[in-house]
Design a protein around this motif. Structure first.
Motif, short mmCIF file in Angstrom:
data_model
loop_
_atom_site.label_atom_id
_atom_site.label_comp_id
_atom_site.label_asym_id
_atom_site.label_seq_id
_atom_site.Cartn_x
_atom_site.Cartn_y
_atom_site.Cartn_z
N GLN A 208 0.84 -1.20 0.00
CA GLN A 208 0.00 0.00 0.00
C GLN A 208 0.87 1.25 0.00
OE1 GLN A 208 -3.11 -1.84 3.22
NE2 GLN A 208 -3.26 0.37 2.85
N TRP A 209 0.44 2.25 -0.76
CA TRP A 209 1.16 3.52 -0.78
C TRP A 209 0.83 4.38 0.43
CZ3 TRP A 209 5.12 4.33 -3.90
CH2 TRP A 209 5.20 3.64 -5.12
N ASN A 210 -0.36 4.22 0.96
CA ASN A 210 -0.88 5.18 1.93
C ASN A 210 -1.67 4.42 3.00
OD1 ASN A 210 -2.66 7.13 3.17
ND2 ASN A 210 -2.22 8.52 1.48
N TYR A 211 -1.30 4.66 4.26
CA TYR A 211 -1.98 4.01 5.38
C TYR A 211 -2.82 5.01 6.17
CZ TYR A 211 0.71 -0.21 4.46
OH TYR A 211 1.24 -1.33 3.87
N ASP A 212 -3.35 6.00 5.48
CA ASP A 212 -4.11 7.06 6.15
C ASP A 212 -5.31 6.50 6.91
OD1 ASP A 212 -4.66 9.86 6.73
OD2 ASP A 212 -6.34 9.67 5.34
N GLN A 334 2.90 3.47 10.93
CA GLN A 334 3.42 4.62 11.68
C GLN A 334 4.48 5.36 10.87
OE1 GLN A 334 1.42 4.78 14.34
NE2 GLN A 334 0.78 2.75 13.65
N ILE A 335 5.43 4.62 10.30
CA ILE A 335 6.51 5.28 9.57
C ILE A 335 6.00 5.87 8.27
CG2 ILE A 335 7.28 3.12 8.48
CD1 ILE A 335 9.48 6.14 9.49
N GLU A 336 5.06 5.19 7.60
CA GLU A 336 4.52 5.75 6.35
C GLU A 336 3.78 7.06 6.62
OE1 GLU A 336 2.00 7.10 3.47
OE2 GLU A 336 1.04 5.99 5.12
#
Length: 544
Positions: A208-212, A334-336
């Motif tokens: 995944q590019w985004n874990y928003d 968290q890091i993303e």
């Protein structure tokens, strides 16, 4: 994890007093100095190529300027932090063997105007070449560009600040002229270009590019948040100077213990603290709001970044290295989330700023014109979410992005406040507010005054969102469950009033269609009650 941990670290330079050799320009008169290198208050980049070798003909010049202290009303902590950071950097350059001239705000030879001071120094010191780093604010860029075009006796050279990952015109380079741009497309391209959190095939770690969606958790009851790392910089003499020079400020400050990092050493200490104590929960509670902590898990590195005491490359790479060594306690989400804020959003809003200025600053899509209520300067309102967010901003020169966007910004948009006034307040009150980052976030993301250049829909919400993401509503004068009538949460009726007023504008917006349909399906009597309540609140705006 250690909870309730606070470090208070004293500043090694007492009171930020400048040694006489930094404040006196006379020794440089009739000397071998030929080159003047101007360093603005947000150009404190110790790794810049300017500083890697001592050159005898170069004089580095700093100026504390009345024009910069007065173009909006700034928070007292903001001016103190900028001046303290500038003085710390000037002294560090001096100790490294560079020739430095520092014009303090109260210096007799300081006119308070940037280009007037340059003219004076060129004449007095016989300067033949002026070196400038590109300013990040359009206002200063134009002032220096216009000044440079009328210099008959000096050569003016420009260079990059060597700080940002992307060039000013990156949107034009990558996507060409467009009415709007998607941060996600920009972010993914930048991830591939830098190699951050991607594999050898340029695919995102974890798929995944985004874990928003993993960044929207409310804090559990009795959750213990680490106390923020604070500093104890004695800026009391700087505060006396501001008062003596008649500089108007807002907010409050403990001037003998200014809590913000004001040099690279302190900034690196804060970064170390963030990685160890905050990164494990940074993304998880990124949107959470609570009365028990003014900082929650937010890094508060933005002042250090925006003054260039830290570089985005350094911060991102240190964070990724730390995550790789501690994956048992720090998840990918968290890091993303951390990297996305710096690599994605920070670089993106700067690109938006330079793509659309100067017209961007005048955009007012909804033509809102209401003045700001008095409590923006006092915090004295019965709305608990607004009272806490405003008071925190005035006390600390800081609020995290959800307080700025979904409490203060949401309220400002729903009450039709003038985006010019909102911009000036945000630009003044926050420690990290420089126009390139403040304007797209406020006029664009928060107020939708740009008509959709930054955001694809207005970021508006009722009291239900605030209740879901915070502890505010349980301690409020107003009742979040009531949509209309006496003591109903103002955000509820104002939200539906906004939908009623703007529904034709967003009839074809897929992200707004559902809520518009929900509004239209309400009974006429319910809609009338809600709209009447909203109108009453708008008429009594200053006393909410």
């Amino acid at each position: 994890m250690i909870a309730n941990l606070t470090y208070v670290l004293p500043m090694s330079t007492s009171n930020f007093n400048l040694p006489p050799q930094l404040t006196n320009w006379h020794p440089y008169k009739n000397s071998q100095i030929t080159d003047l290198c101007l360093i603005l208050g947000d150009q404190l980049n110790a790794k810049h190529s300017w500083f890697q070798q001592v050159q005898s003909q170069r004089l580095f010049v700093f100026m504390e300027l009345a024009q910069e202290a007065n173009y909006v009303t700034h928070h007292q902590q903001k001016i103190l932090a900028f001046f303290a950071a500038m003085r710390s950097f000037a002294m560090a350059l001096h100790q490294a063997g560079h020739q430095v001239l520092y014009l303090s705000l109260d210096a007799a030879v300081n006119s308070g105007n940037l280009t007037a001071n340059l003219d004076q120094l060129i004449t007095q010191l016989g300067i033949t070449t002026v070196h400038l780093q590109q300013p990040d604010e359009y206002r200063l860029d134009q002032q220096l560009q216009q000044w440079a075009t009328v210099q008959p006796s000096v050569s003016v050279t420009w260079c990059d600040t060597e700080h940002f990952i992307c060039a000013r015109d990156v949107l034009q380079q990558w996507f060409g002229d467009k009415p709007s741009y998607l941060m996600e497309a920009f972010y993914r391209r930048l991830r591939k270009q830098t190699g951050y959190l991607v594999d050898e095939h340029q695919q995102p770690f974890g798929g995944q590019w985004n874990y928003d969606k993993s960044n929207r958790n409310k804090l559990p009851a009795k959750h213990k948040i680490p106390a923020p790392l604070l500093f104890a910089n004695d800026t009391s003499e700087l505060a006396d100077m501001l008062q003596r020079m008649g500089i108007k400020t807002m907010g409050s400050a403990q001037t003998d213990k200014l809590l913000w990092p004001v040099n690279r050493q302190q900034s690196l200490q804060l970064l170390d603290y963030v990685l160890e104590y905050l990164l494990p929960n940074f993304g998880l509670y990124q949107d959470a709001m609570t009365e028990s902590s003014w900082a929650v898990y937010h890094a508060r590195l933005s002042f250090s970044l925006n003054t260039k005491m830290l570089s985005p490359k350094l911060v991102i790479e240190r964070a990724i290295d730390y995550w790789q060594q501690h994956q048992e306690r720090i998840s990918l989400a968290q890091i993303e989330g951390f990297v996305r804020q710096i690599l994605g959003w920070r670089e993106f809003v700067r690109a938006i700023y330079w793509q659309f200025m100067p017209n961007y600053k005048a955009l007012n899509y909804f033509k809102h014109q209401r003045p700001l209520p008095d409590y923006f300067w006092t915090g004295d309102t019965k709305m608990r979410c607004l009272q806490h967010s405003l008071s925190q901003s005035l006390d600390y020169a800081y609020a995290h992005h959800i307080q700025r966007l979904m409490v203060i910004g949401n309220f400002s948009l729903l009450t039709e406040l003038d985006p010019d006034a909102v911009d000036q307040w945000y630009l003044g009150v926050y420690i990290d507010a420089i126009e390139w980052v403040e304007l797209p976030n406020t006029r664009g993301m928060s107020q939708f005054a740009d008509g959709g250049i930054v955001a694809s829909k207005p970021y508006v919400a009722s009291g239900n969102y605030v209740n879901k993401m915070s502890s505010y509503c349980s301690n409020c004068h107003y009742q979040v469950k009531l949509k209309s009538g006496e003591n109903s949460c103002p955000l509820n009726s104002l939200y539906w009033h906004f939908i009623e007023q703007k529904q034709e504008l967003f009839a074809n917006n897929p992200r707004m269609s559902l809520v518009i349909k929900q509004w239209q399906q309400r009974s006429p009597s319910e809609r009338n009650d809600i709209l009447a309540t909203a109108q009453r609140y708008l008429e009594q705006l200053n006393s909410l």
